[in-house]
Design a protein around this motif. Structure first.
Motif, PDB file in Angstrom:
ATOM      1  N   ASN A   1     -70.249 -33.372  47.510  1.00  0.00           N
ATOM      2  CA  ASN A   1     -69.037 -32.626  47.705  1.00  0.00           C
ATOM      3  C   ASN A   1     -69.199 -31.349  47.738  1.00  0.00           C
ATOM      4  OD1 ASN A   1     -69.311 -33.269  44.975  1.00  0.00           O
ATOM      5  ND2 ASN A   1     -66.801 -32.791  44.775  1.00  0.00           N
ATOM      6  N   LEU A   2     -70.006 -30.812  47.253  1.00  0.00           N
ATOM      7  CA  LEU A   2     -70.169 -29.309  47.050  1.00  0.00           C
ATOM      8  C   LEU A   2     -71.117 -28.562  47.726  1.00  0.00           C
ATOM      9  CD1 LEU A   2     -70.032 -29.018  43.218  1.00  0.00           C
ATOM     10  CD2 LEU A   2     -68.118 -28.910  44.629  1.00  0.00           C
TER      11      LEU A   2
ATOM     12  N   GLU B   1     -63.668 -23.707  47.061  1.00  0.00           N
ATOM     13  CA  GLU B   1     -64.637 -23.552  48.465  1.00  0.00           C
ATOM     14  C   GLU B   1     -65.238 -22.121  48.550  1.00  0.00           C
ATOM     15  OE1 GLU B   1     -62.358 -24.477  52.021  1.00  0.00           O
ATOM     16  OE2 GLU B   1     -62.070 -26.434  51.371  1.00  0.00           O
ATOM     17  N   LYS B   2     -65.171 -21.412  47.476  1.00  0.00           N
ATOM     18  CA  LYS B   2     -65.747 -19.986  47.412  1.00  0.00           C
ATOM     19  C   LYS B   2     -67.364 -20.361  47.206  1.00  0.00           C
ATOM     20  CE  LYS B   2     -63.544 -16.850  45.810  1.00  0.00           C
ATOM     21  NZ  LYS B   2     -62.645 -15.769  45.541  1.00  0.00           N
TER      22      LYS B   2
ATOM     23  N   PHE C   1     -70.769 -25.450  50.060  1.00  0.00           N
ATOM     24  CA  PHE C   1     -70.308 -24.329  49.233  1.00  0.00           C
ATOM     25  C   PHE C   1     -71.278 -23.769  48.380  1.00  0.00           C
ATOM     26  CE2 PHE C   1     -66.547 -27.467  49.466  1.00  0.00           C
ATOM     27  CZ  PHE C   1     -65.940 -26.647  50.786  1.00  0.00           C
TER      28      PHE C   1
END
Length: 185
Positions: A86-87, A70-71, A90
């Motif tokens: 899903n990204l 999650e960075k 982030f």
């Protein structure tokens, strides 16, 4: 001020990938050392976000598992990219300049240290005088034709200061350099 740090692996002849972007030479099982990540986890845990170019991001998407959790990740790209659903919480695309991104990150105030990845992006940060440090892990292989780490257009000599060097039993040599002056001043 944000500390921008490059962290990257190269072949002994300074390539970060084969001409087609391949990394098989880097993932060769003969280089695996049990319980050794060459300082990567400690480094990764010390940064607040990642900054990379489109090609590096697309290569990361080919990995069996997305490595950054999650960075926050900033992808520098003037062209459209598809960020997997899903990204999307982030990963952000930045279409402006690196200096504009620096301004955004400064104003947001959440970033003290940023991981800069990819040859062109690292080179751009160097030429702007923003990169404060680079950690290069040299892999004992010659690629020949390939994508070079350095893509500098500057005619100015850029002095570096070696802060340390470490040799690993598999032949990897990791060197840490700081940049001695800010070229944009």
């Amino acid at each position: 001020m944000i500390e921008y740090i490059g962290y990257i692996a190269t072949s002994l002849d300074g390539k970060i990938a084969t001409d087609d972007g391949g990394l098989d030479w880097l993932l060769d099982p003969k280089y695996n050392l049990p319980d050794e990540d060459f300082g990567y986890r400690t480094f990764f845990d010390s940064v607040d976000c990642l900054i990379m170019g489109k090609n590096t991001f697309l290569k990361v998407l080919e990995f069996p598992e997305y490595p950054y959790g999650e960075k926050p990740v900033w992808v520098l790209s003037k062209s459209k990219i598809t960020i997997p659903t899903n990204l999307q919480a982030f990963v952000r695309r930045h279409m402006g300049s690196i200096l504009e991104l620096d301004d955004i990150l400064q104003k947001e105030g959440n970033t003290k240290r940023a991981y800069v990845d990819g040859g062109k992006v690292i080179s751009s940060f160097v030429e702007l005088g923003l990169l404060s440090k680079i950690i290069i892990t040299m892999i004992p292989v010659l690629i020949g034709k390939g994508i070079p780490l350095w893509d500098l257009s500057s005619e100015e000599t850029i002095p570096l200061n070696c802060q340390g060097s470490q040799r690993f039993s598999n032949g990897f040599v990791q060197q840490t350099y700081s940049l001695q002056k800010n070229l944009s001043n």
